[in-house]
Motif scaffolding. Structure first.
Motif, mmCIF file in Angstrom:
data_model
loop_
_atom_site.group_PDB
_atom_site.id
_atom_site.type_symbol
_atom_site.label_atom_id
_atom_site.label_comp_id
_atom_site.label_asym_id
_atom_site.label_seq_id
_atom_site.Cartn_x
_atom_site.Cartn_y
_atom_site.Cartn_z
ATOM 1 N N VAL A 28 2.633 1.457 -2.556
ATOM 2 C CA VAL A 28 3.682 1.319 -1.542
ATOM 3 C C VAL A 28 4.802 2.327 -1.757
ATOM 4 C CG1 VAL A 28 5.459 -0.204 -0.611
ATOM 5 C CG2 VAL A 28 3.174 -1.112 -1.091
ATOM 6 N N ILE A 29 5.273 2.437 -2.992
ATOM 7 C CA ILE A 29 6.416 3.323 -3.237
ATOM 8 C C ILE A 29 6.008 4.781 -3.104
ATOM 9 C CG2 ILE A 29 6.174 3.600 -5.764
ATOM 10 C CD1 ILE A 29 9.228 3.236 -5.910
ATOM 11 N N GLY A 30 4.762 5.116 -3.462
ATOM 12 C CA GLY A 30 4.291 6.487 -3.297
ATOM 13 C C GLY A 30 4.229 6.895 -1.835
ATOM 14 N N VAL A 31 3.672 6.021 -0.988
ATOM 15 C CA VAL A 31 3.550 6.314 0.440
ATOM 16 C C VAL A 31 4.924 6.364 1.106
ATOM 17 C CG1 VAL A 31 2.688 5.447 2.647
ATOM 18 C CG2 VAL A 31 1.228 5.349 0.611
ATOM 19 N N MET A 32 5.787 5.391 0.794
ATOM 20 C CA MET A 32 7.122 5.363 1.408
ATOM 21 C C MET A 32 7.950 6.572 1.008
ATOM 22 S SD MET A 32 8.207 1.336 1.173
ATOM 23 C CE MET A 32 9.832 1.721 1.831
ATOM 24 N N THR A 33 7.800 7.003 -0.215
ATOM 25 C CA THR A 33 8.535 8.183 -0.668
ATOM 26 C C THR A 33 8.107 9.420 0.095
ATOM 27 O OG1 THR A 33 8.825 7.275 -2.904
ATOM 28 C CG2 THR A 33 9.014 9.663 -2.658
ATOM 29 N N LEU A 34 6.810 9.610 0.252
ATOM 30 C CA LEU A 34 6.309 10.777 0.973
ATOM 31 C C LEU A 34 6.780 10.772 2.430
ATOM 32 C CD1 LEU A 34 4.600 13.322 0.931
ATOM 33 C CD2 LEU A 34 2.598 11.932 1.499
ATOM 34 N N ILE A 35 6.742 9.607 3.083
ATOM 35 C CA ILE A 35 7.178 9.505 4.479
ATOM 36 C C ILE A 35 8.657 9.857 4.607
ATOM 37 C CG2 ILE A 35 7.585 7.904 6.387
ATOM 38 C CD1 ILE A 35 5.061 6.408 5.525
ATOM 39 N N ALA A 84 4.550 16.352 -2.184
ATOM 40 C CA ALA A 84 3.308 15.615 -2.411
ATOM 41 C C ALA A 84 3.161 15.224 -3.878
ATOM 42 C CB ALA A 84 2.115 16.463 -1.964
ATOM 43 N N VAL A 85 3.411 16.180 -4.771
ATOM 44 C CA VAL A 85 3.298 15.895 -6.214
ATOM 45 C C VAL A 85 4.336 14.866 -6.637
ATOM 46 C CG1 VAL A 85 3.496 16.906 -8.519
ATOM 47 C CG2 VAL A 85 2.321 18.168 -6.705
ATOM 48 N N PHE A 86 5.522 14.983 -6.092
ATOM 49 C CA PHE A 86 6.599 14.049 -6.434
ATOM 50 C C PHE A 86 6.228 12.628 -6.019
ATOM 51 C CE2 PHE A 86 10.642 11.862 -5.875
ATOM 52 C CZ PHE A 86 11.388 12.292 -6.959
#
Length: 512
Positions: free
Chosen positions: A194-201, A395-397
């Motif tokens: 969840v946090i990975g996807v929300m961060t990228l968005i 993306a890496v972040f």
């Protein structure tokens, strides 16, 4: 792994030892406090009014986001796990006295925060897309336009990019995942996704998207956290005198960490200073990155607004965390990872304590992630990364943020401390070199506009300079995309036609 651990521990001991960052950080703060005549104390009321009071945008102000949005973005990047988990770790390792050194670092650090955010606005420029950009990676080379300035700028940018994956990424998501698991039994892998996807968005929307999120999250969560903490302190008011005695008493006679009195005292100071820097970032220069694109009529005003971040972060939020931990008595017996959560659970009725801490940590930690991601993007740009480089970084972040939620981070906290320290060194050196310029232009502004009611046009007249012409002149001599900036003399900004006449300086000495 043991070899890596020993190397990181050795580097941490050196960077944060008594001969490098501790005297440089505290010394720079004290030096700037003295040279600016205690600006953080004399103009504290005005700074709070400019930061949180209602004021209309003046005609002629330039910037990408409002001054309040810039302050919220920087505050969102500072108020996070360092204020919740970091304080608990500090007290656990260094005793209650470490809180005292966090206060000292913050008080003198307010002058550093003022200076770096002043410089961020004063030397901001536009990138290839025409957007405002600034921060240490910009003002170190534009303010010190020679090879040494270039070295400071590149060193800061490189260290900042690496540090974003520690202090502003994996440590945040790991603390979020641990508290969600402890309070709501949310599996860490769910948090990771969840946090990975929300961060990228969020990152795809850029700084305007990030600032909108932080403007919503930060005031709400700080208010909730502060209210809950004050309630606990009020309920445990009988323990408050003892807590104060522990903090001040252990500041010089620390709570036993091994190595004898001198070693224990040094550890208490080291932990307090490093945790304070980790939390409020005064002297690191990072807060000047969003501040540099704020809509403001003069750098002095934004500098005053920005230094309130340190006050809110450390003198308010960290103090409340520390007093809650000490007055509830959990500081001597709990795991620091969940110490603050347990302290709130002990002090608030029912299950509200753990819930309040977890919600605050999730939103504040997430705002920290977004703020640091923006810092990293600006520094990637400084290192020559174009659109492809920034997209790759995002993306890496985001992936690293997800990984941090499930990875063991025993060494990451130490690694973050090391990178924080190394990143702060070129900025602190730059602040010392440019201190004369900061002092001179600050005094001139305050002499002409002590009530802070001058319009942008009036400010341009009494400051006696044309910022546009000055920027064109500096940009002609300093190519931010080049590894070989020009070394010719440059006219110092801020007081070109002062009482002594034109103020010409050699490149590399704008602070003298």
């Amino acid at each position: 792994m043991e070899h890596i651990s020993s190397v990181i521990n050795a580097a941490d001991s050196f960077v944060w030892g008594p001969w490098l960052l501790l005297p440089l950080l505290l010394g720079t703060g004290l030096f700037l406090t003295f040279r600016l005549s205690g600006i953080q104390f004399r103009y504290f009321g005005k700074a709070m009014s400019l930061a949180f009071g209602r004021r209309s945008r003046q005609s002629g102000e330039k910037g990408e986001i409002s001054s309040y949005q810039a302050m919220s973005t920087a505050l969102g990047a500072t108020v996070g796990t360092g204020n919740i988990v970091g304080v608990a770790l500090s007290i656990h390792m260094g005793g209650p006295g470490s809180l005292f050194w966090m206060w000292v670092t913050a008080l003198v650090g307010m002058a550093s925060k003022y200076s770096e955010c002043f410089l961020g606005v004063r030397f901001r420029t536009r990138d290839k897309k025409g957007e405002l950009t600034g921060g240490p990676q910009v003002y170190l080379i534009r303010g010190i336009p020679n090879r040494f300035g270039w070295l400071l700028s590149v060193t800061f940018a490189a260290c900042a990019v690496v540090a974003t994956f520690g202090v502003g990424n994996m440590t945040q998501s790991n603390a979020i995942a641990a508290n969600l698991d402890n309070t709501f039994s949310v599996a860490p892998w769910v948090t990771a996704v969840v946090i990975g996807v929300m961060t990228l968005i969020a990152l795809l929307g850029g700084i305007k998207s990030i600032s909108k999120i932080t403007v919503f999250c930060v005031p709400l969560m700080i208010g909730l956290y502060v209210f809950g903490g004050l309630y606990i302190i009020a309920v445990n008011y009988e323990s408050l005198p003892h807590a104060i005695a522990l903090i001040f008493g252990n500041a010089l006679t620390p709570h036993g960490a091994g190595g004898g009195l001198v070693g224990s005292l040094l550890m208490t100071i080291q932990i307090g200073v490093s945790r304070s820097l980790f939390s409020n970032e005064s002297g690191m220069g990072t807060a000047s990155i969003p501040s540099s694109i704020a809509q403001t009529s003069h750098p002095v005003r934004q500098g005053l607004v920005s230094m309130t971040q340190t006050f809110v972060d450390t003198l308010v939020v960290i103090s409340i965390t520390g007093f809650v931990i000490i007055t509830t008595g959990v500081w001597e017996k709990d795991d620091p990872d969940v110490m603050t959560s347990h302290a709130f659970a002990t002090g608030l009725p029912g299950n509200w304590g753990g819930i309040v801490v977890t919600i605050c940590l999730v939103l504040l930690g997430y705002s920290t992630v977004l703020g640091w991601a923006y810092y990293g993007e600006r520094c990637i740009e400084r290192l020559g990364g174009g659109t492809f480089g920034i997209t790759t970084y995002r993306a890496v972040f985001a992936v690293a943020c997800g990984m941090g939620a499930v990875a063991p981070l025993t060494l990451v906290w130490k690694f973050s401390d090391v990178m924080n320290g190394i990143m702060a060194i070129p900025n602190l050196i730059g602040l010392l070199i440019l201190s004369g310029f900061v002092v001179r232009e600050t005094r001139r502004y305050l002499r002409h506009d002590p009530s802070f009611d001058a319009t942008t046009e009036e400010i341009d007249r009494f400051m006696g300079s044309d910022p546009g012409a000055l920027d064109a002149q500096i940009d002609h001599q300093v190519d931010l995309s080049s590894d070989h900036p020009a070394l010719e003399a440059v006219e110092e900004p801020g007081d070109p036609q002062g009482p002594e006449g034109p103020d010409k300086v050699r490149a590399g000495t704008p602070g003298h």
